[in-house]
Write an enzyme that holds these catalytic residues in place. Structure first.
Site, short mmCIF file in Angstrom:
data_model
loop_
_atom_site.label_atom_id
_atom_site.label_comp_id
_atom_site.label_asym_id
_atom_site.label_seq_id
_atom_site.Cartn_x
_atom_site.Cartn_y
_atom_site.Cartn_z
N ASP A 10 0.76 -1.33 -0.12
CA ASP A 10 0.17 -0.09 0.05
C ASP A 10 0.94 1.10 -0.08
OD1 ASP A 10 -2.06 1.79 0.32
OD2 ASP A 10 -2.62 1.21 2.22
N ASP A 112 -3.38 2.31 -5.95
CA ASP A 112 -2.08 2.46 -5.16
C ASP A 112 -1.85 1.55 -4.07
OD1 ASP A 112 -4.33 2.97 -3.51
OD2 ASP A 112 -3.35 4.73 -2.51
N GLU A 113 -2.65 0.25 -4.26
CA GLU A 113 -2.50 -1.03 -3.31
C GLU A 113 -2.58 -2.21 -4.21
OE1 GLU A 113 -5.38 -1.30 -0.15
OE2 GLU A 113 -6.38 0.11 -1.05
#
Length: 405
Positions: A10, A112-113
């Protein structure tokens, strides 16, 4: 049977971190991560809210999703920077390309993860904790920002572990650590437990995840219905969902969003639907595929899932046609309950869109295709959905592409 090993990676404060990297690359003198700063949309429009804030801005009690004018009241010196979605997608792709070298099974969970299934790679990596630190440190050195990594035996625990303490950390949450690491946490920190559920649990004197794990199942069933099954399993760190890699050619394409708060307003939900349709149809056109089925799916504030779908008259990847059908499905299926998650799925994909056409139909389809390709080029250039055919907006004049996620 091999023990599952799942990584959850993350990016720490992605939008602000990626903006900071871009500004520093362009010669900006300050690292905006070290000053009171926010990423925000146009203050003159409804999207004039805080999308991300620096650690220093957070100390002024600035919170994500609050109006920018409120953030300025809390900290008059706060500096605001606009989001750059094209840059974010570039950094996202760069990160996932880098991570793909460690395992062939990776699932992007958001921009974003992601989850990486490391199961069975022990012959390559003798120490997974050591590997996680290497990945974390390499990202910081290569790309200029930090990530958190959670390591566990399933996706739920890996995600929970990556949230334990930020930024720039590696945490584990294995089966034998559930009671010592997971149970002491406030129940509101359990993944997918929102504010309303937390308050209801607290009223039942369930304050920690341990309280939830040891709670009477009949009481949970009475108050939370179907959601009680998830709550009980999650409190014990149980999750059997797979890490599902995404292939370039798929049999379905879906986009969904866990909403920042429960939403009941039909017009707001329709705005989300437009954005999802625009994204999925653009991907269809990129893959040169056509959809036969359109589905709208929901999860309400009681964690109940429901969906509805309909067939297109002909295989299609046209935004206008699919959006029109999606609105019809929404109108018939939405139950006016508070929605926690909403999404669109385009299914029964095919590379063949042959149909019986007159010469006039053929000319019209070519014209529509040319218009759509032009819009795709413009939107891709700017990294977001900034334009759409006027005919789409006429379907519902209040449902436009103004809301950017």
């Amino acid at each position: 049977m091999k023990e599952r090993i799942i990584f959850h990676i993350d990016v720490n404060n992605a939008f602000l971190s990626w903006t900071a990297v871009k500004l520093l690359d362009e010669g900006y003198k300050q690292d905006i991560r070290k000053i009171p700063s926010i990423i925000g949309g146009d203050e003159k429009e409804r999207r004039g809210i805080v999308l991300a804030k620096s650690p220093i801005a957070k100390k002024y009690n600035i919170v994500t999703a609050e109006p920018i004018f409120q953030a300025r009241k809390k900290c008059p010196t706060v500096q605001m920077f606009p989001p750059d979605y094209k840059w974010y997608y570039k950094k996202s792709k760069e990160l996932f390309n880098y991570l793909s070298q460690y395992s062939p099974v990776m699932e992007q969970f958001s921009i974003d993860e992601c989850f990486i299934d490391m199961t069975g790679t022990n012959y390559l990596y003798k120490d997974y904790l050591e590997l996680a630190y290497k990945i974390k440190n390499d990202i910081k050195e290569k790309f200029g920002y930090t990530v958190n990594i959670g390591i566990a035996n399933n996706k739920l625990c890996a995600k929970m572990a990556s949230d334990f303490e930020k930024p720039d950390k590696v945490h584990t949450l294995f089966k034998n650590e559930i009671e010592t690491k997971l149970w002491p946490l406030p129940v509101g920190e359990l993944f997918m437990v929102g504010k309303a559920t937390k308050e209801q649990l607290n009223k039942l004197n369930i304050k920690t995840i341990k309280d939830l794990a040891l709670a009477d199942e009949k009481i949970l069933q009475r108050h939370f219905k179907n959601q009680s099954i998830y709550l009980k399993k999650a409190s014990w760190g149980l999750d059997d969902s797979k890490v599902e890699e995404r292939t370039d050619k798929t049999t379905s394409i879906s986009v969904s969003e866990t909403l920042p708060h429960d939403i009941i307003d039909r017009e707001v939900l329709q705005e989300y639907i437009f954005i999802f349709v625009e994204k999925t149809t653009r991907e269809l056109r990129r893959q040169k595929q056509y959809a036969k089925t359109v589905a709208v799916f929901y999860k309400n504030n009681k964690f109940e899932n429901y969906s509805a779908q309909a067939k297109l008259e002909n295989p299609c990847n046209n935004t206008k046609e699919i959006y029109k059908l999606a609105l019809q499905i929404f109108a018939k299926s939405y139950k006016d309950d508070p929605i926690r998650l909403i999404g669109i799925r385009l299914a029964d994909l095919t590379e063949n869109n042959e149909r019986q056409l007159s010469i006039f139909d053929t000319e019209q389809r070519e014209e529509n295709s040319n218009i759509q390709e032009t819009l795709d080029t413009i939107n891709q250039k700017f990294g977001k959905s900034i334009v759409a055919p006027a005919s789409i907006k006429l379907i519902n004049t209040k449902t436009t592409s103004k809301r950017q996620l």
